[in-house]
Enzyme design. Structure first.
Site, mmCIF file in Angstrom:
data_model
loop_
_atom_site.group_PDB
_atom_site.id
_atom_site.type_symbol
_atom_site.label_atom_id
_atom_site.label_comp_id
_atom_site.label_asym_id
_atom_site.label_seq_id
_atom_site.Cartn_x
_atom_site.Cartn_y
_atom_site.Cartn_z
ATOM 1 N N GLY A 94 41.178 48.612 43.108
ATOM 2 C CA GLY A 94 40.499 47.532 42.390
ATOM 3 C C GLY A 94 39.985 46.482 43.366
ATOM 4 C CG ASP A 138 50.460 55.921 34.890
ATOM 5 O OD1 ASP A 138 50.468 54.681 34.758
ATOM 6 O OD2 ASP A 138 50.278 56.712 33.942
ATOM 7 C CB ILE A 139 52.362 50.791 37.521
ATOM 8 C CG1 ILE A 139 51.254 50.137 36.682
ATOM 9 C CG2 ILE A 139 51.998 50.860 38.994
ATOM 10 C CD1 ILE A 139 51.133 48.639 36.929
ATOM 11 C CE1 TYR A 162 43.348 40.965 31.852
ATOM 12 C CE2 TYR A 162 42.686 38.675 31.556
ATOM 13 C CZ TYR A 162 43.060 39.719 32.381
ATOM 14 O OH TYR A 162 43.155 39.510 33.738
ATOM 15 C CE1 TYR A 221 43.264 49.078 28.381
ATOM 16 C CE2 TYR A 221 41.887 47.125 28.350
ATOM 17 C CZ TYR A 221 42.188 48.377 27.876
ATOM 18 O OH TYR A 221 41.417 48.944 26.884
HETATM 19 N N1 LIG Z 1 38.931 40.329 37.361
HETATM 20 C C1 LIG Z 1 39.103 39.046 37.042
HETATM 21 O O1 LIG Z 1 38.143 38.290 36.788
HETATM 22 C C2 LIG Z 1 40.489 38.476 36.981
HETATM 23 C C3 LIG Z 1 40.652 37.137 36.592
HETATM 24 C C4 LIG Z 1 41.943 36.617 36.553
HETATM 25 C C5 LIG Z 1 43.033 37.418 36.890
HETATM 26 N N2 LIG Z 1 42.844 38.695 37.246
HETATM 27 C C6 LIG Z 1 44.017 39.512 37.585
HETATM 28 O O2 LIG Z 1 43.940 39.831 38.964
HETATM 29 C C7 LIG Z 1 44.545 41.103 39.209
HETATM 30 C C8 LIG Z 1 43.595 41.976 40.012
HETATM 31 O O3 LIG Z 1 42.404 42.147 39.231
HETATM 32 P P1 LIG Z 1 41.183 43.033 39.744
HETATM 33 O O4 LIG Z 1 39.955 42.394 39.221
HETATM 34 O O5 LIG Z 1 41.328 43.320 41.203
HETATM 35 O O6 LIG Z 1 41.456 44.358 38.894
HETATM 36 P P2 LIG Z 1 40.601 45.691 38.885
HETATM 37 O O7 LIG Z 1 39.471 45.594 39.850
HETATM 38 O O8 LIG Z 1 40.337 46.028 37.457
HETATM 39 O O9 LIG Z 1 41.645 46.736 39.499
HETATM 40 C C9 LIG Z 1 42.754 47.195 38.794
HETATM 41 C C10 LIG Z 1 43.108 48.548 39.375
HETATM 42 O O10 LIG Z 1 44.264 49.056 38.688
HETATM 43 C C11 LIG Z 1 44.038 50.441 38.444
HETATM 44 N N3 LIG Z 1 44.883 50.946 37.363
HETATM 45 C C12 LIG Z 1 44.563 51.076 36.044
HETATM 46 N N4 LIG Z 1 45.598 51.617 35.378
HETATM 47 C C13 LIG Z 1 46.582 51.843 36.281
HETATM 48 C C14 LIG Z 1 47.871 52.405 36.187
HETATM 49 N N5 LIG Z 1 48.380 52.832 35.019
HETATM 50 N N6 LIG Z 1 48.622 52.526 37.315
HETATM 51 C C15 LIG Z 1 48.110 52.111 38.498
HETATM 52 N N7 LIG Z 1 46.892 51.555 38.652
HETATM 53 C C16 LIG Z 1 46.134 51.426 37.550
HETATM 54 C C17 LIG Z 1 42.565 50.486 38.089
HETATM 55 O O11 LIG Z 1 42.086 51.795 38.132
HETATM 56 P P3 LIG Z 1 40.820 52.165 37.168
HETATM 57 O O12 LIG Z 1 39.676 51.365 37.666
HETATM 58 O O13 LIG Z 1 40.691 53.644 37.370
HETATM 59 O O14 LIG Z 1 41.232 51.784 35.760
HETATM 60 C C18 LIG Z 1 41.989 49.592 39.176
HETATM 61 O O15 LIG Z 1 41.771 50.291 40.375
HETATM 62 C C19 LIG Z 1 44.923 41.651 37.834
HETATM 63 O O16 LIG Z 1 46.264 41.368 37.573
HETATM 64 C C20 LIG Z 1 44.069 40.861 36.872
HETATM 65 O O17 LIG Z 1 44.649 40.743 35.590
HETATM 66 C C21 LIG Z 1 41.595 39.253 37.311
#
Ligand SMILES: NC(=O)c1ccc[n+]([C@@H]2O[C@H](COP(=O)([O-])OP(=O)(O)OC[C@H]3O[C@@H](n4cnc5c(N)ncnc54)[C@H](OP(=O)(O)O)[C@@H]3O)[C@@H](O)[C@H]2O)c1
Length: 323
Positions: free
Chosen positions: A11, A50-51, A139, A75
């Site tokens: 991610g 898979d966590i 979410y 997610y």
């Molecule tokens: N994005 C934002 O704007 C935002 C804002 C505030 C907080 N956050 C938080 O910041 C953190 C990082 O976000 P991010 O944007 O880097 O997330 P991201 O780009 O969506 O990456 C999440 C990763 O987790 C993988 N994943 C999905 N299901 C899984 C499973 N069962 N086991 C292991 N890995 C799995 C996804 O794979 P797939 O792509 O194949 O599903 C993806 O590679 C998260 O906790 C998120 O809630 C994000």
């Protein structure tokens, strides 16, 4: 030996941590007072681990001697989650508890990432860590469950709530705007939702510091710590609306890729109110996070969102947003 597991490593945030693997290892080893020597870092995504599968988590931790976990898996499809409570709850709500329980069983440490969406966005001032949570969306509610699940295990941990994450990697608002800007004459972007963007590269650098310091506190000093107090807020400095972020993104892109490059960024950004953009999940209108606590605890100097956006776009290649 210390062994760090980074989940969700494909991610946005996970990829930024992977890019800094060497820096991370060296910072961690420097602050490791136990002198256990070499640090191994495991980068996994759903294919490798898979966590949501608790047995697989326990086996991975045991087989690899994991002592620290950074959970970047989540997610993150905010609108899709409204129709998929079960899927979002499994990944955002339950799985962080499995990881934390595995760390508790080996007296390990976990850093978990959460979100500004645990708040309703009706506050007049930047949110402090201890303020009442009141998520508006599935979410946000499932992410809040994840925080509680981590805390309930009693494992050594930190939770970082961040907002508006973007990077060269993965899908995010900045890349969507760049793609739309080369396709369209004009785009409408909301100007009545206010927050602070977070460049995932900056967050990754701060995480390296936090895990190196906090994750290396000797177990004998842990007892007096109340780990519920170890939630921190993190975003870039400054304030903007999604409209401002889109406007600045296109301005910087025009500078970096002038017309001779073959890409035209002449698209107009038009400010609109949120009611023009009905979406399944209601976004908080005021998402500012107060970062005093994390800055004081780890002596962090956090860059302004404009300079970080510039850094990200400077590093970006057109194929990052066109493919
Ligand atoms: N994005 C934002 O704007 C935002 C804002 C505030 C907080 N956050 C938080 O910041 C953190 C990082 O976000 P991010 O944007 O880097 O997330 P991201 O780009 O969506 O990456 C999440 C990763 O987790 C993988 N994943 C999905 N299901 C899984 C499973 N069962 N086991 C292991 N890995 C799995 C996804 O794979 P797939 O792509 O194949 O599903 C993806 O590679 C998260 O906790 C998120 O809630 C994000």
């Amino acid at each position: 030996m210390s062994a760090i597991l980074i989940t969700g490593a494909c991610g946005q945030l996970g990829s930024e941590l992977r890019e800094r693997e060497r820096v991370f290892r060296s910072a961690f080893e420097q602050s490791d007072k136990s002198e256990t020597g070499f640090t191994k870092i495991f980068f996994t995504d759903i294919k490798e681990l898979d966590i949501c599968d608790q047995e697989a988590v326990n086996t991975f931790v045991q087989n690899n001697g994991i002592t620290h976990i950074i959970n970047c898996a989540a997610y993150t499809a905010v609108d899709r989650a409204e129709d998929d409570l079960t899927g979002a709850l499994k990944l955002n709500g339950f799985a962080p508890g499995y990881l934390a329980a595995a760390m508790k069983s080996v007296n390990g440490y976990m850093l978990h990432i959460s979100t500004d969406y645990v708040f309703d966005g009706n506050g007049p001032l930047p949110y402090r860590e201890e303020e009442r949570t009141s998520p508006l969306t599935t979410y946000g509610r499932t992410k809040l469950e994840g925080e509680k699940a981590v805390i309930a295990t009693g494992c050594r941990h930190n939770i970082i709530r961040t907002s508006w994450l973007y990077s060269c990697y993965g899908s995010n608002f900045v890349k969507t705007i760049l793609r739309l800007a080369i396709e369209k004459e004009s785009i409408n972007v909301v100007f009545d939702q206010i927050g602070s963007p977070t460049y995932a590269g900056d967050l990754a650098e701060s995480i390296i510091k936090i895990v190196s310091l906090s994750g290396n506190i000797p177990p004998c000093n842990q007892e007096e710590r109340n780990w519920e107090d170890y939630i921190y807020h993190y975003s870039n400095e400054g304030v903007c609306s999604w409209y401002d972020l889109a406007y600045e993104t296109i301005r910087l892109a025009k500078e970096k890729w002038p017309e001779e490059s073959g890409y035209r960024f002449n698209c107009k950004v038009l400010p609109v109110t949120s009611d023009k953009f009905p979406a399944p999940a209601k976004r908080p209108s005021f998402s500012l996070l107060n970062k005093d606590k994390v800055k004081a605890a780890f002596s962090l100097e956090i860059p302004h969102w404009r300079s970080s956006l510039e850094k990200c776009i400077r590093n970006m290649k057109t194929q990052d947003f066109t493919t």
